[in-house]
Design an enzyme around this catalytic site. Structure first.
Site, PDB file in Angstrom:
ATOM      1  N   CYS A  72       0.846  -1.198   0.000  1.00 39.41           N
ATOM      2  CA  CYS A  72       0.000   0.000   0.000  1.00 39.41           C
ATOM      3  C   CYS A  72       0.878   1.242   0.000  1.00 39.41           C
ATOM      4  O   CYS A  72       1.785   1.356   0.842  1.00 39.41           O
ATOM      5  CB  CYS A  72      -0.910  -0.003   1.228  1.00 39.41           C
ATOM      6  SG  CYS A  72      -1.872   1.528   1.417  1.00 39.41           S
ATOM      7  N   CYS A  81      -3.420   0.625   9.002  1.00 42.97           N
ATOM      8  CA  CYS A  81      -2.725  -0.667   9.014  1.00 42.97           C
ATOM      9  C   CYS A  81      -1.376  -0.512   9.707  1.00 42.97           C
ATOM     10  O   CYS A  81      -0.715   0.512   9.562  1.00 42.97           O
ATOM     11  CB  CYS A  81      -2.496  -1.180   7.599  1.00 42.97           C
ATOM     12  SG  CYS A  81      -3.996  -1.646   6.716  1.00 42.97           S
ATOM     13  N   CYS A 154      -8.282   2.299  -0.315  1.00 45.17           N
ATOM     14  CA  CYS A 154      -7.713   1.525   0.786  1.00 45.17           C
ATOM     15  C   CYS A 154      -7.935   0.056   0.479  1.00 45.17           C
ATOM     16  O   CYS A 154      -9.030  -0.348   0.078  1.00 45.17           O
ATOM     17  CB  CYS A 154      -8.389   1.909   2.101  1.00 45.17           C
ATOM     18  SG  CYS A 154      -8.026   0.793   3.468  1.00 45.17           S
ATOM     19  N   TYR A 306     -23.586  -6.989  26.836  1.00 47.52           N
ATOM     20  CA  TYR A 306     -23.044  -6.239  25.689  1.00 47.52           C
ATOM     21  C   TYR A 306     -23.463  -6.939  24.394  1.00 47.52           C
ATOM     22  O   TYR A 306     -22.634  -7.227  23.533  1.00 47.52           O
ATOM     23  CB  TYR A 306     -21.521  -6.123  25.758  1.00 47.52           C
ATOM     24  CG  TYR A 306     -20.979  -5.706  27.099  1.00 47.52           C
ATOM     25  CD1 TYR A 306     -20.857  -4.357  27.444  1.00 47.52           C
ATOM     26  CD2 TYR A 306     -20.585  -6.660  28.032  1.00 47.52           C
ATOM     27  CE1 TYR A 306     -20.349  -3.992  28.685  1.00 47.52           C
ATOM     28  CE2 TYR A 306     -20.076  -6.295  29.268  1.00 47.52           C
ATOM     29  CZ  TYR A 306     -19.962  -4.968  29.596  1.00 47.52           C
ATOM     30  OH  TYR A 306     -19.461  -4.602  30.821  1.00 47.52           O
ATOM     31  N   GLU A 327     -27.958  -4.757  26.592  1.00 47.19           N
ATOM     32  CA  GLU A 327     -27.235  -3.785  25.768  1.00 47.19           C
ATOM     33  C   GLU A 327     -27.641  -2.375  26.189  1.00 47.19           C
ATOM     34  O   GLU A 327     -28.804  -2.129  26.500  1.00 47.19           O
ATOM     35  CB  GLU A 327     -27.543  -4.012  24.288  1.00 47.19           C
ATOM     36  CG  GLU A 327     -27.062  -2.948  23.331  1.00 47.19           C
ATOM     37  CD  GLU A 327     -25.562  -2.741  23.384  1.00 47.19           C
ATOM     38  OE1 GLU A 327     -25.139  -1.573  23.461  1.00 47.19           O
ATOM     39  OE2 GLU A 327     -24.807  -3.736  23.352  1.00 47.19           O
ATOM     40  N   ASP A 376     -19.271  -9.832  25.600  1.00 45.88           N
ATOM     41  CA  ASP A 376     -18.552  -9.316  24.431  1.00 45.88           C
ATOM     42  C   ASP A 376     -18.396  -7.812  24.625  1.00 45.88           C
ATOM     43  O   ASP A 376     -19.029  -7.013  23.932  1.00 45.88           O
ATOM     44  CB  ASP A 376     -19.326  -9.644  23.155  1.00 45.88           C
ATOM     45  CG  ASP A 376     -18.562  -9.251  21.887  1.00 45.88           C
ATOM     46  OD1 ASP A 376     -17.380  -8.870  22.006  1.00 45.88           O
ATOM     47  OD2 ASP A 376     -19.156  -9.307  20.798  1.00 45.88           O
ATOM     48  N   CYS A 403     -11.954  -8.069  22.345  1.00 45.90           N
ATOM     49  CA  CYS A 403     -11.270  -7.351  21.261  1.00 45.90           C
ATOM     50  C   CYS A 403      -9.968  -6.733  21.749  1.00 45.90           C
ATOM     51  O   CYS A 403      -9.302  -6.020  20.995  1.00 45.90           O
ATOM     52  CB  CYS A 403     -12.176  -6.283  20.651  1.00 45.90           C
ATOM     53  SG  CYS A 403     -12.699  -4.996  21.809  1.00 45.90           S
TER      54      CYS A 403
END
Length: 450
Positions: A72, A81, A154, A306, A327, A376, A403
């Site tokens: 890229c 990235c 991208c 969540y 949530e 989550d 995450c």
């Protein structure tokens, strides 16, 4: 003693959470931009902090066999990235080690992470992008700054997003519509948001500092001409001085304000603010691993904290007796209920709107005794009171979808005095060519872990 501006020989021993190489020079950890594990280099020190330093490669003495030429032209300037200078095999090993190391260093556990599930497709996988807008630039932020790099295309985004961006920027320049200025709070255009689905449709949302856009008709005409699969154009009103991207008020300029997407056999309706993982194929891998960890047999009660628009909840509901989802975003809860109704799972699901910790405590007070709790959470992980409420409900299994390896490991450590121990963990690469990594971990009562 290290000195700023000094050049020192170094061996790169590992990879940090942001993708930098890590070396130890004169007893201090040094984060080296663009360096790979196993490389020998001469490193120029650029900044020295209290406990670590930062530097760059002055001369690469012994390159890693995993080093490749970035594909890229924006790599190194754009902050999107971080890992395009290494092979994908090396990237997967870096991410697997990152999860395992976090569990050991932060979580205080020797639990191995034997598997990382890599992606078959590492290009154009993102189904949602958010372009920041500046005067003369529509693209992505330069790493560590709020300076917008003007990016024509991208490699992570679908070609429909590229066409949307070009049409939007052309309209912006033709009609001299000003970009929003974070410093002064003046100007109009803040972000361009594009969501796509597997059917080839796109939903475009313009985030603006005001309730109206100049030349709205011309904008929708330009977008429709550029993107044959355009489903709708939405205006999001955000007049606050904040880094939060989307506003709380929406108006449809053309078409409809939602897309539908199929995931794990269920069809989900997605409005602009709905949370939905950006990599559909790898999300299915992640959720199937979570389902496997839950070990459902058909008679269980599952609580998911969540839950977003119910993606994991509905996947679990197929093999459980009942699923209760929690949530905090009202629109997401409404979407979850509608998704359950349309999928024929309304009788097996219940969705509540509110803070995860508070509703977990409420469910515990109601006498809910789930067999499985699934969490989550966002990047910041669980609140301490949420972990405590989960433990009081005494589930046989806690499935943690994460995450962020650091907050996952921190929460694993929080569960230890509450009587829960980790017994199984795997990593899943949802974000190829970036430093982000997802993981799924199973906790069980300490007596069952032995």
């Amino acid at each position: 003693m290290l000195k700023e501006g000094g050049i020192y020989p170094a061996v790169i021993e590992g990879c940090a959470s942001g993708g930098e190489g890590v070396a130890r020079i004169e007893g201090m950890a040094v984060f080296v931009r663009g360096a790979l594990r196993g490389e020998r280099a001469e490193v120029r020190i650029e900044h020295i902090g209290h406990s670590a330093a930062w530097g760059r490669i002055e001369r690469l003495c012994s390159p890693s066999p995993a080093r490749v030429e970035p594909d890229c032209p924006y790599f190194g300037r754009c902050g999107g990235c971080q890992l395009r200078h290494m092979t994908y095999a090396e990237e997967l090993e870096v991410k697997r080690r990152r999860v395992e190391d976090a569990l050991r260093r932060i979580g205080g556990t020797q639990l191995p992470v034997p598997v990382i599930h890599g992606a078959e497709n590492i290009l154009r996988y993102r189904n949602k992008v958010q372009f920041p807008v500046a005067q003369g630039a529509v693209g992505y932020y330069q790493g560590g700054t709020h300076q917008v790099v003007d990016i024509a295309d991208c490699l992570l985004q679908p070609e429909a997003d590229t066409a949307c961006r070009a049409a939007f920027k052309g309209w912006m320049e033709k009609f001299r519509v000003p970009a929003y200025d974070e410093r002064t709070g003046k100007g109009v255009l803040r972000h361009l948001f594009v969501r796509t689905n597997a059917a080839g449709e796109a939903l475009c949302c313009v985030v603006a500092n005001g309730k109206k856009l100049p030349y709205e008709g011309e904008l929708t005409h330009a977008l429709r001409a550029a993107v044959p699969g355009l489903a709708g154009v939405v205006l999001s009103v955000n007049t606050r001085k904040t880094n939060v991207i989307l506003g709380e008020e929406y108006r449809t300029l053309w078409g409809r304000d939602w897309l539908e997407e199929e995931l794990c056999g269920h069809v989900f309706r997605l409005s602009v603010p709905s949370f939905f993982q950006v990599n559909r194929e790898q999300t299915q891998v992640l959720y199937r691993r979570a389902l496997d960890f839950a070990a459902l047999t058909g008679g269980e009660t599952v609580v998911e904290l969540y839950c977003g628009i119910g993606t994991i909840s509905l996947t679990m509901a197929e093999q459980a007796r009942q699923v209760i989802g929690v949530e905090v975003v009202p629109q997401a809860v409404a979407d979850a209920r509608e998704n359950a109704r349309r999928g024929g799972l309304g009788d097996k699901t219940r969705f509540e709107c509110g803070d995860a910790a508070a509703l977990a405590a409420q469910l515990e007070g109601e006498g809910v005794r789930p067999d499985v709790v699934v969490v989550d959470p966002p990047r910041k992980g669980l609140a301490p009171e949420a972990a405590q409420a989960i433990a009081r409900m005494a589930p046989a299994r806690v499935v943690y979808v994460s995450c962020d390896p650091a907050t996952l490991a921190r929460d694993v450590k929080r569960f230890a005095p509450l009587g829960y121990a980790p017994v199984r963990a795997e990593a899943v690469d949802l974000f190829p060519r970036t430093a982000h990594v997802e993981s799924v971990l199973l906790l069980v009562p300490c007596g069952a872990a032995g």
